[in-house]
Design a protein around this motif. Structure first.
Motif, PDB file in Angstrom:
ATOM      1  N   UNK A  69       9.443  39.675 -14.233  1.00  9.33           N
ATOM      2  CA  UNK A  69       9.098  38.298 -14.592  1.00  9.33           C
ATOM      3  C   UNK A  69      10.313  37.377 -14.523  1.00  9.33           C
ATOM      4  N   UNK A  70      10.094  36.179 -14.005  1.00 11.83           N
ATOM      5  CA  UNK A  70      11.103  35.129 -13.852  1.00 11.83           C
ATOM      6  C   UNK A  70      12.038  35.344 -12.667  1.00 11.83           C
ATOM      7  N   UNK A  71      11.833  36.415 -11.888  1.00  4.72           N
ATOM      8  CA  UNK A  71      12.632  36.598 -10.681  1.00  4.72           C
ATOM      9  C   UNK A  71      12.157  35.654  -9.586  1.00  4.72           C
ATOM     10  N   UNK A  72      13.121  35.064  -8.866  1.00  2.00           N
ATOM     11  CA  UNK A  72      12.798  34.320  -7.650  1.00  2.00           C
ATOM     12  C   UNK A  72      12.621  35.342  -6.537  1.00  2.00           C
ATOM     13  N   UNK A  73      11.436  35.391  -5.946  1.00  2.00           N
ATOM     14  CA  UNK A  73      11.167  36.433  -4.960  1.00  2.00           C
ATOM     15  C   UNK A  73      11.274  35.925  -3.521  1.00  2.00           C
ATOM     16  N   UNK A  74      11.231  34.600  -3.349  1.00  2.00           N
ATOM     17  CA  UNK A  74      11.355  34.026  -1.995  1.00  2.00           C
ATOM     18  C   UNK A  74      11.940  32.630  -2.121  1.00  2.00           C
ATOM     19  N   UNK A  75      12.903  32.333  -1.247  1.00  2.00           N
ATOM     20  CA  UNK A  75      13.579  31.036  -1.320  1.00  2.00           C
ATOM     21  C   UNK A  75      13.914  30.565   0.095  1.00  2.00           C
ATOM     22  N   UNK A  76      13.587  29.314   0.376  1.00  7.03           N
ATOM     23  CA  UNK A  76      13.860  28.766   1.698  1.00  7.03           C
ATOM     24  C   UNK A  76      14.208  27.283   1.580  1.00  7.03           C
ATOM     25  N   UNK A  77      14.805  26.735   2.639  1.00  8.61           N
ATOM     26  CA  UNK A  77      15.213  25.331   2.609  1.00  8.61           C
ATOM     27  C   UNK A  77      15.071  24.703   3.987  1.00  8.61           C
ATOM     28  N   UNK A  78      15.038  23.356   3.975  1.00 15.14           N
ATOM     29  CA  UNK A  78      14.911  22.613   5.227  1.00 15.14           C
ATOM     30  C   UNK A  78      14.065  21.373   5.034  1.00 15.14           C
ATOM     31  N   UNK A  79      13.371  20.975   6.071  1.00 17.85           N
ATOM     32  CA  UNK A  79      12.585  19.743   6.097  1.00 17.85           C
ATOM     33  C   UNK A  79      11.520  19.734   4.994  1.00 17.85           C
ATOM     34  N   UNK A  80      11.603  18.721   4.103  1.00 17.02           N
ATOM     35  CA  UNK A  80      10.684  18.669   2.964  1.00 17.02           C
ATOM     36  C   UNK A  80       9.207  18.568   3.357  1.00 17.02           C
ATOM     37  N   UNK A  81       8.816  17.696   4.286  1.00 18.57           N
ATOM     38  CA  UNK A  81       7.398  17.653   4.666  1.00 18.57           C
ATOM     39  C   UNK A  81       6.868  19.007   5.145  1.00 18.57           C
ATOM     40  N   UNK A  82       7.709  19.760   5.872  1.00 15.83           N
ATOM     41  CA  UNK A  82       7.293  21.090   6.331  1.00 15.83           C
ATOM     42  C   UNK A  82       7.143  22.040   5.150  1.00 15.83           C
ATOM     43  N   UNK A  83       8.079  21.974   4.205  1.00 15.49           N
ATOM     44  CA  UNK A  83       7.986  22.822   3.018  1.00 15.49           C
ATOM     45  C   UNK A  83       6.688  22.566   2.267  1.00 15.49           C
ATOM     46  N   UNK A  84       6.322  21.307   2.118  1.00  7.92           N
ATOM     47  CA  UNK A  84       5.084  20.995   1.404  1.00  7.92           C
ATOM     48  C   UNK A  84       3.854  21.524   2.144  1.00  7.92           C
ATOM     49  N   UNK A  85       3.912  21.547   3.478  1.00  8.47           N
ATOM     50  CA  UNK A  85       2.787  22.090   4.244  1.00  8.47           C
ATOM     51  C   UNK A  85       2.651  23.609   4.043  1.00  8.47           C
ATOM     52  N   UNK A  86       3.774  24.297   3.923  1.00  9.75           N
ATOM     53  CA  UNK A  86       3.741  25.763   3.842  1.00  9.75           C
ATOM     54  C   UNK A  86       3.653  26.283   2.413  1.00  9.75           C
ATOM     55  N   UNK A  87       3.892  25.435   1.466  1.00  5.93           N
ATOM     56  CA  UNK A  87       4.007  25.832   0.064  1.00  5.93           C
ATOM     57  C   UNK A  87       2.809  26.646  -0.433  1.00  5.93           C
TER      58      UNK A  87
END
Length: 263
Positions: free
Chosen positions: A70-88
């Motif tokens: 519990x509370x572990x970050x299991x996946x982390x990514x960065x880059x274009x915000x609009x793309x992140x919101x699409x894949x979220x």
């Protein structure tokens, strides 16, 4: 080759992200997917490949097969915000399902091997349409195996086949022949010619006496059992070679949450 993630994205965002576009969100950001409970990581590399294909950088992920808390970050990514919101949402839902399947499979395997170190826990082909590739992979990551991948990879004579067969078939084939008898009498009749018998809805006590009787008719016969409560796999594992189950596919999705921040 079908890219299933492209299908998932087309389903969830067919014509654009109305909200992100309305708010005129741009620039770069970071997404962190965190678990609220213990689990087993699965299909992280598949999700990472999808992110990279869409121009995002994967910063961190729990390797497939590793456990997280519990509370572990299991996946982390960065880059274009609009793309992140699409894949979220696709990402969070996907991981909540495949990690739950791997977790439930590992639970069943570890419980079964307490009483039989050689037991194999295998899942059926009752997968969800469009998700079989990842469900099967998550089972393998959890330590299980596949009873059948598809209709094309094995011979399983089920009770429904027996109900409609019009003539006696010569039971010889290049593949192993598995039979699911309808009755005790059919099991005794099939034991000498089958490679595997799939016995459903027997109690562990019944199997304790019946399995040796069947193996006395065929020294090479392997026994599978299905239709059981996974909480009882240890009791069944003492008497059979395989436990066949659909339960991991219907594991309750893990409770995950996501945070998106601007960079």
């Amino acid at each position: 080759m079908i890219d299933f993630f492209d299908l998932y994205l087309a389903e969830d965002c067919p014509y654009g992200d109305e909200t992100t576009e309305f708010l005129e969100i741009g620039g770069n950001g970071r997404i962190r997917i965190k678990s609220r409970e213990h689990g087993v990581a699965a299909c992280m590399d598949d999700l990472a490949a999808f992110y990279r294909k869409n121009g995002l950088e994967v910063v961190n992920m729990v390797p497939d097969g590793n456990e997280f808390n519990p509370n572990d970050v299991i996946f982390e990514a960065q880059g274009d915000l609009p793309t992140i919101f699409k894949l979220w949402r696709i990402s969070q839902t996907f991981l909540s399902m495949v990690c739950a399947i791997a977790s439930k499979t590992r639970f069943a395997v570890e419980l079964a091997r307490k009483s039989n170190p050689d037991i194999m826990v295998a899942t059926s082909r009752k997968t969800h349409p469009g998700f079989r590739k990842y469900e099967l992979k998550a089972v393998k990551i959890g330590g299980g195996d596949h009873h059948r991948n598809s209709l094309s990879d094995s011979i399983l004579v089920t009770q429904n086949h027996l109900d409609v067969m019009e003539k006696q078939v010569n039971l010889r084939a290049m593949r192993k022949i598995e039979i699911e008898p309808r009755t005790r009498e059919e099991a005794l009749e099939a034991a000498p010619v089958a490679d595997i018998l799939l016995l459903d809805h027997y109690s562990p006590e019944e199997l304790e006496t019946f399995v040796p009787e069947l193996r006395a008719l065929n020294a090479h016969l392997e026994i599978a059992v299905g239709g059981i409560d996974l909480q009882m796999v240890s009791d069944y594992a003492k008497h059979v070679d395989f436990i066949v189950t659909t339960a991991p596919y219907y594991a309750k999705p893990l409770d995950l949450t996501s945070k998106i921040r601007r960079m």
